[in-house]
Motif scaffolding. Structure first.
Motif, PDB file in Angstrom:
ATOM      1  N   ARG A  16       0.813  -1.217   0.000  1.00  0.00           N
ATOM      2  CA  ARG A  16       0.000   0.000   0.000  1.00  0.00           C
ATOM      3  C   ARG A  16       0.849   1.271   0.000  1.00  0.00           C
ATOM      4  O   ARG A  16       0.319   2.364  -0.141  1.00  0.00           O
ATOM      5  N   GLY A  17       2.148   1.128   0.161  1.00  0.00           N
ATOM      6  CA  GLY A  17       3.027   2.279   0.170  1.00  0.00           C
ATOM      7  C   GLY A  17       3.348   2.762  -1.229  1.00  0.00           C
ATOM      8  O   GLY A  17       2.948   2.160  -2.236  1.00  0.00           O
ATOM      9  N   LEU A  18       4.086   3.847  -1.297  1.00  0.00           N
ATOM     10  CA  LEU A  18       4.434   4.444  -2.585  1.00  0.00           C
ATOM     11  C   LEU A  18       5.151   3.450  -3.490  1.00  0.00           C
ATOM     12  O   LEU A  18       4.756   3.229  -4.644  1.00  0.00           O
ATOM     13  N   VAL A  19       6.199   2.815  -2.986  1.00  0.00           N
ATOM     14  CA  VAL A  19       7.000   1.902  -3.815  1.00  0.00           C
ATOM     15  C   VAL A  19       6.286   0.569  -3.994  1.00  0.00           C
ATOM     16  O   VAL A  19       6.231   0.022  -5.101  1.00  0.00           O
ATOM     17  N   GLY A  20       5.754   0.030  -2.914  1.00  0.00           N
ATOM     18  CA  GLY A  20       5.098  -1.267  -3.007  1.00  0.00           C
ATOM     19  C   GLY A  20       3.935  -1.280  -3.980  1.00  0.00           C
ATOM     20  O   GLY A  20       3.771  -2.223  -4.761  1.00  0.00           O
ATOM     21  N   ARG A  69       9.135   2.264   7.529  1.00  0.00           N
ATOM     22  CA  ARG A  69       8.706   3.570   8.047  1.00  0.00           C
ATOM     23  C   ARG A  69       9.568   4.621   7.374  1.00  0.00           C
ATOM     24  O   ARG A  69      10.800   4.565   7.462  1.00  0.00           O
ATOM     25  N   VAL A  70       8.947   5.545   6.680  1.00  0.00           N
ATOM     26  CA  VAL A  70       9.685   6.571   5.943  1.00  0.00           C
ATOM     27  C   VAL A  70       9.112   7.941   6.255  1.00  0.00           C
ATOM     28  O   VAL A  70       7.988   8.069   6.745  1.00  0.00           O
ATOM     29  N   GLY A  71       9.879   8.979   5.946  1.00  0.00           N
ATOM     30  CA  GLY A  71       9.413  10.337   6.153  1.00  0.00           C
ATOM     31  C   GLY A  71      10.519  11.334   5.867  1.00  0.00           C
ATOM     32  O   GLY A  71      11.663  10.952   5.591  1.00  0.00           O
ATOM     33  N   GLY A  72      10.197  12.604   5.935  1.00  0.00           N
ATOM     34  CA  GLY A  72      11.150  13.660   5.670  1.00  0.00           C
ATOM     35  C   GLY A  72      11.949  14.037   6.902  1.00  0.00           C
ATOM     36  O   GLY A  72      11.949  13.331   7.921  1.00  0.00           O
ATOM     37  N   ILE A  73      12.630  15.183   6.831  1.00  0.00           N
ATOM     38  CA  ILE A  73      13.502  15.616   7.914  1.00  0.00           C
ATOM     39  C   ILE A  73      12.731  15.742   9.233  1.00  0.00           C
ATOM     40  O   ILE A  73      13.187  15.288  10.284  1.00  0.00           O
ATOM     41  N   LYS A  74      11.546  16.346   9.194  1.00  0.00           N
ATOM     42  CA  LYS A  74      10.789  16.555  10.424  1.00  0.00           C
ATOM     43  C   LYS A  74      10.385  15.243  11.074  1.00  0.00           C
ATOM     44  O   LYS A  74      10.537  15.048  12.289  1.00  0.00           O
ATOM     45  N   ALA A  75       9.860  14.313  10.274  1.00  0.00           N
ATOM     46  CA  ALA A  75       9.432  13.029  10.827  1.00  0.00           C
ATOM     47  C   ALA A  75      10.611  12.255  11.409  1.00  0.00           C
ATOM     48  O   ALA A  75      10.508  11.658  12.488  1.00  0.00           O
ATOM     49  N   ASN A  76      11.754  12.277  10.712  1.00  0.00           N
ATOM     50  CA  ASN A  76      12.943  11.596  11.219  1.00  0.00           C
ATOM     51  C   ASN A  76      13.418  12.208  12.525  1.00  0.00           C
ATOM     52  O   ASN A  76      13.870  11.503  13.428  1.00  0.00           O
ATOM     53  N   ASN A 176       2.941  10.331  -0.070  1.00  0.00           N
ATOM     54  CA  ASN A 176       2.435  10.883   1.188  1.00  0.00           C
ATOM     55  C   ASN A 176       2.529  12.401   1.125  1.00  0.00           C
ATOM     56  O   ASN A 176       3.621  12.958   1.000  1.00  0.00           O
ATOM     57  N   PHE A 177       1.395  13.067   1.217  1.00  0.00           N
ATOM     58  CA  PHE A 177       1.356  14.525   1.121  1.00  0.00           C
ATOM     59  C   PHE A 177       1.076  15.183   2.479  1.00  0.00           C
ATOM     60  O   PHE A 177       0.753  16.356   2.533  1.00  0.00           O
ATOM     61  N   ASP A 178       1.207  14.432   3.555  1.00  0.00           N
ATOM     62  CA  ASP A 178       0.978  14.976   4.880  1.00  0.00           C
ATOM     63  C   ASP A 178       2.002  16.068   5.182  1.00  0.00           C
ATOM     64  O   ASP A 178       3.210  15.869   4.970  1.00  0.00           O
ATOM     65  N   PRO A 179       1.581  17.238   5.679  1.00  0.00           N
ATOM     66  CA  PRO A 179       2.517  18.346   5.883  1.00  0.00           C
ATOM     67  C   PRO A 179       3.578  18.083   6.937  1.00  0.00           C
ATOM     68  O   PRO A 179       4.640  18.720   6.924  1.00  0.00           O
TER      69      PRO A 179
END
Length: 313
Positions: A16-20, A69-76, A176-179
């Motif tokens: 269900r993820g972007l790559v999968g 589990r992936v994400g940008g700078i903020k999530a990391n 994922n377009f979550d801010p």
């Protein structure tokens, strides 16, 4: 070298993820008849007992491991424990159970964040473990390094046929377009779209705008993954990218143009830049005969259309 039998049972972890989801689309287009998937609710990949039972019951022939589990700078930065623990648990369980239950070949998908922050550009596979990591995502990077090393260990000790792919920054339909947790490109698409809707006179982006990044359409990543499952079977991991990059400010200008936002683009140097540059050396991949099919602007336009129809509608 084993060739993936499209009539075999193919488990796509993280479908269900972007790559999968892109890998599932690519396999379906190729005629794969027995794609096995499980939602997070049906199979918790952090649960070793449940994962072992799944592999023992389903007996997949091939595995594409795209769950993470992936994400940008903020999530990391906000969730370092989860980025380390969850990724370690998921990949350990999947790789170990795949080997124990006779999987013929496994494709492990890592991340270009595994390389040192100040690696020589473009970054060759041999740059791994030659210097300190980028602090803002070292937890994710350490987990992915452990995953590729686990694959290498199982190949060396048990002869388990696995390949580890290190993709560059990915984007595309299903992103994922979550801010708060998205990567830079989808985050920009959302911010410029919303700024246009509100009539904002300016949009401020994080950092100085000078770092350079490489971006690959997720459908190209999926195509490369299926290609390499058939064309590659080596101990060393292999980079997957497009071979060229642009600055974050240039990316912002491109996204603003695609979205149709005409206001000013400002930078905020009080926010982190991350790694100064992250361009992968893809000479080994190109030598095998693969190249991407999407130009960046074309891909951003397609992704924006998907965003407006599925997320912003």
């Amino acid at each position: 070298m084993p060739i993936v039998d499209l009539a075999g049972r193919i488990f796509v972890a993280g479908h269900r993820g972007l790559v999968g989801s892109a890998i599932v689309r690519r396999l379906e287009a190729a005629g794969a008849a027995n794609i096995v998937t499980r939602t997070r609710q049906a199979l918790d990949l952090t649960d070793s007992v449940a994962v072992e039972a799944f592999f023992r019951d389903q007996r997949p022939d091939y595995v594409f491991h795209a769950a993470a589990r992936v994400g940008g700078i903020k999530a990391n930065s906000d969730f370092p424990a989860e980025f380390l623990h969850d990724n370690l648990a998921v990949q350990t369980n999947v790789i170990h159970s795949a080997w124990r239950n006779g999987v013929k070949k496994l494709c492990f998908l890592g991340s270009s964040c595994i390389y040192p922050k100040m690696a020589t550009q473009p970054i060759a596979e041999a740059s791994l473990l030659t210097g300190p990591l980028e602090p803002t995502n070292e937890w994710h990077a350490i987990a992915k390094i452990a995953g590729l090393k686990m694959c290498e260990a199982y190949r060396r000790q048990y002869g388990f046929d696995e390949i580890s792919l290190m993709p560059t920054n990915l984007y595309g339909p299903g992103d994922n377009f979550d801010p708060d947790s998205s990567h830079v490109l989808p985050a920009m698409i959302r911010r410029f779209h919303e700024a246009k809707q509100r009539g904002d006179s300016a949009v401020t982006i994080w950092g100085t705008g000078t770092p350079r990044r490489e971006f690959m359409h997720v459908d190209d990543m999926a195509d490369a993954s299926v290609f390499l499952m058939n064309a590659y079977s080596e101990f060393e991991h292999i980079n997957v990218g497009v071979g060229h990059d642009l600055s974050i400010l240039e990316l912002a200008q491109l996204v603003a143009d695609v979205v149709g936002y005409g206001g000013e683009i400002l930078t905020d140097s009080t926010k982190p830049d991350g790694t100064p540059r992250k361009l992968l050396d893809v000479s080994r991949l190109n030598a095998l005969g693969w190249s991407p099919g999407h130009a960046l602007r074309e891909g951003v336009e397609q992704t924006y259309r998907w965003f407006t129809s599925k997320v912003a509608a």
